[in-house]
Design a protein around this motif. Sequence first.
Motif: not given
Length: 175
Positions: A81-89
Amino acid sequence: MNVPLTSLPDSARVWVYGTDRPLTPEEREALLADLRAFVDIWTAHGAALRAGVEWVEDRFAIVAVDEASAPASGCSVDAMARRLGSLEERLGCSLLDGTRVFYRDESGAIESCARAEFRARAMTGAISDATPVFDPTIDTLGELRAGQLERPASRSWHRQLLAVHGKTPGRHRER
Protein backbone atom coordinates in the motif's frame (compact mmCIF):
# COMPACT_ATOMS: atom_id res chain seq x y z
CA MET A 1 9.76 -13.14 -6.55
CA ASN A 2 7.92 -11.83 -9.60
CA VAL A 3 6.29 -14.60 -11.66
CA PRO A 4 3.64 -14.58 -14.42
CA LEU A 5 0.09 -14.78 -13.09
CA THR A 6 -0.41 -17.81 -15.32
CA SER A 7 2.01 -19.73 -13.10
CA LEU A 8 0.01 -19.03 -9.93
CA PRO A 9 -2.80 -21.32 -8.73
CA ASP A 10 -6.48 -20.37 -8.62
CA SER A 11 -6.16 -20.15 -4.83
CA ALA A 12 -3.65 -17.27 -5.08
CA ARG A 13 -4.77 -14.22 -3.10
CA VAL A 14 -5.60 -11.20 -5.25
CA TRP A 15 -5.67 -7.44 -4.80
CA VAL A 16 -7.27 -5.27 -7.48
CA TYR A 17 -6.33 -1.60 -7.79
CA GLY A 18 -8.33 0.53 -10.21
CA THR A 19 -7.11 3.84 -11.53
CA ASP A 20 -9.54 6.74 -11.27
CA ARG A 21 -8.63 7.74 -14.81
CA PRO A 22 -7.18 6.00 -17.85
CA LEU A 23 -3.38 5.99 -17.80
CA THR A 24 -1.20 6.92 -20.73
CA PRO A 25 0.90 4.05 -22.11
CA GLU A 26 3.97 5.62 -20.45
CA GLU A 27 2.21 5.90 -17.08
CA ARG A 28 0.94 2.32 -17.32
CA GLU A 29 4.43 0.99 -18.10
CA ALA A 30 5.92 3.01 -15.21
CA LEU A 31 3.28 1.64 -12.82
CA LEU A 32 3.81 -1.96 -13.94
CA ALA A 33 7.60 -1.68 -13.86
CA ASP A 34 7.46 -0.29 -10.33
CA LEU A 35 5.01 -2.94 -9.08
CA ARG A 36 7.00 -5.74 -10.69
CA ALA A 37 10.20 -4.46 -9.08
CA PHE A 38 8.35 -4.37 -5.75
CA VAL A 39 6.98 -7.94 -5.96
CA ASP A 40 10.42 -9.14 -7.06
CA ILE A 41 11.71 -8.29 -3.56
CA TRP A 42 8.41 -8.60 -1.63
CA THR A 43 8.71 -10.59 1.57
CA ALA A 44 6.62 -11.51 4.59
CA HIS A 45 8.52 -12.17 7.81
CA GLY A 46 11.70 -12.70 5.78
CA ALA A 47 10.17 -15.20 3.36
CA ALA A 48 10.07 -14.28 -0.33
CA LEU A 49 6.54 -14.08 -1.69
CA ARG A 50 5.78 -15.79 -4.99
CA ALA A 51 3.72 -13.07 -6.63
CA GLY A 52 2.81 -11.56 -9.97
CA VAL A 53 1.42 -8.36 -11.42
CA GLU A 54 -0.81 -7.88 -14.43
CA TRP A 55 -2.71 -4.99 -16.04
CA VAL A 56 -6.29 -5.82 -17.10
CA GLU A 57 -9.07 -3.97 -18.88
CA ASP A 58 -6.63 -1.09 -19.35
CA ARG A 59 -7.69 0.20 -15.93
CA PHE A 60 -6.77 -2.30 -13.20
CA ALA A 61 -3.49 -3.42 -11.64
CA ILE A 62 -3.80 -6.98 -10.36
CA VAL A 63 -1.38 -8.23 -7.71
CA ALA A 64 -1.57 -11.92 -6.80
CA VAL A 65 0.43 -13.99 -4.33
CA ASP A 66 0.61 -17.75 -3.91
CA GLU A 67 0.07 -18.05 -0.17
CA ALA A 68 0.71 -21.78 -0.25
CA SER A 69 4.43 -21.01 -0.48
CA ALA A 70 4.37 -18.10 2.01
CA PRO A 71 1.36 -16.09 3.19
CA ALA A 72 1.30 -12.31 2.87
CA SER A 73 1.38 -10.68 6.29
CA GLY A 74 -0.26 -7.46 7.40
CA CYS A 75 3.12 -5.74 7.27
CA SER A 76 3.80 -6.97 3.74
CA VAL A 77 0.39 -5.78 2.55
CA ASP A 78 1.04 -2.41 4.22
CA ALA A 79 4.35 -2.21 2.34
CA MET A 80 2.49 -2.75 -0.93
CA ALA A 81 0.00 0.00 0.00
CA ARG A 82 2.88 2.40 0.74
CA ARG A 83 4.40 1.59 -2.66
CA LEU A 84 1.05 2.23 -4.36
CA GLY A 85 0.71 5.50 -2.44
CA SER A 86 4.03 6.70 -3.80
CA LEU A 87 2.91 5.67 -7.29
CA GLU A 88 -0.30 7.68 -6.86
CA GLU A 89 1.75 10.78 -6.06
CA ARG A 90 4.16 10.21 -8.94
CA LEU A 91 1.44 9.51 -11.54
CA GLY A 92 -1.20 11.91 -10.24
CA CYS A 93 -3.91 9.26 -10.08
CA SER A 94 -5.84 7.36 -7.44
CA LEU A 95 -5.20 3.64 -6.89
CA LEU A 96 -6.12 3.16 -3.24
CA ASP A 97 -9.52 4.85 -3.07
CA GLY A 98 -11.82 1.99 -2.08
CA THR A 99 -14.90 4.20 -2.37
CA ARG A 100 -14.76 4.43 -6.17
CA VAL A 101 -17.13 2.41 -8.31
CA PHE A 102 -16.04 1.17 -11.74
CA TYR A 103 -18.55 0.37 -14.47
CA ARG A 104 -19.00 0.30 -18.24
CA ASP A 105 -21.09 3.05 -19.74
CA GLU A 106 -23.44 2.50 -22.68
CA SER A 107 -20.55 2.90 -25.15
CA GLY A 108 -18.51 0.22 -23.35
CA ALA A 109 -15.97 2.64 -21.87
CA ILE A 110 -14.92 2.08 -18.26
CA GLU A 111 -15.96 4.92 -15.97
CA SER A 112 -15.35 5.50 -12.29
CA CYS A 113 -17.14 7.65 -9.76
CA ALA A 114 -17.92 7.95 -6.07
CA ARG A 115 -20.64 5.67 -4.71
CA ALA A 116 -23.07 8.56 -4.21
CA GLU A 117 -22.61 9.59 -7.83
CA PHE A 118 -23.12 5.99 -8.99
CA ARG A 119 -26.39 5.88 -7.05
CA ALA A 120 -27.48 9.23 -8.54
CA ARG A 121 -26.69 7.97 -12.04
CA ALA A 122 -28.75 4.86 -11.31
CA MET A 123 -31.71 6.99 -10.31
CA THR A 124 -31.54 8.84 -13.65
CA GLY A 125 -31.47 5.52 -15.53
CA ALA A 126 -27.90 5.96 -16.77
CA ILE A 127 -26.98 2.87 -14.71
CA SER A 128 -29.18 -0.18 -14.25
CA ASP A 129 -29.08 -3.66 -12.80
CA ALA A 130 -27.68 -4.89 -16.13
CA THR A 131 -24.84 -2.34 -16.23
CA PRO A 132 -21.48 -4.15 -16.18
CA VAL A 133 -19.59 -3.27 -13.00
CA PHE A 134 -16.14 -4.19 -11.74
CA ASP A 135 -15.72 -5.79 -8.33
CA PRO A 136 -12.24 -5.06 -6.95
CA THR A 137 -13.12 -7.01 -3.79
CA ILE A 138 -12.58 -10.40 -5.42
CA ASP A 139 -10.23 -12.49 -3.28
CA THR A 140 -8.64 -15.12 -5.49
CA LEU A 141 -7.04 -15.54 -8.87
CA GLY A 142 -9.65 -18.23 -9.56
CA GLU A 143 -12.39 -15.60 -9.24
CA LEU A 144 -10.52 -13.36 -11.68
CA ARG A 145 -10.09 -16.24 -14.13
CA ALA A 146 -13.80 -17.12 -13.80
CA GLY A 147 -14.77 -13.61 -14.93
CA GLN A 148 -15.92 -12.39 -11.52
CA LEU A 149 -14.11 -9.05 -11.84
CA GLU A 150 -16.76 -7.82 -14.30
CA ARG A 151 -20.43 -8.75 -14.05
CA PRO A 152 -23.87 -7.15 -14.17
CA ALA A 153 -24.61 -4.90 -11.20
CA SER A 154 -27.51 -7.17 -10.25
CA ARG A 155 -25.00 -9.98 -9.54
CA SER A 156 -22.58 -7.89 -7.49
CA TRP A 157 -22.48 -5.97 -4.24
CA HIS A 158 -23.26 -2.91 -6.40
CA ARG A 159 -26.94 -3.90 -6.43
CA GLN A 160 -27.28 -2.31 -2.99
CA LEU A 161 -26.47 1.05 -4.61
CA LEU A 162 -29.23 0.58 -7.19
CA ALA A 163 -32.16 0.18 -4.80
CA VAL A 164 -33.05 3.62 -3.46
CA HIS A 165 -36.30 4.30 -1.61
CA GLY A 166 -37.70 0.97 -2.76
CA LYS A 167 -37.11 1.77 -6.43
CA THR A 168 -34.78 -0.08 -8.74
CA PRO A 169 -33.65 1.77 -11.87
CA GLY A 170 -34.81 0.61 -15.28
CA ARG A 171 -33.11 -2.22 -17.11
CA HIS A 172 -30.52 -1.71 -19.79
CA ARG A 173 -29.37 -4.42 -22.11
CA GLU A 174 -26.79 -6.86 -20.74
CA ARG A 175 -23.41 -6.94 -22.39
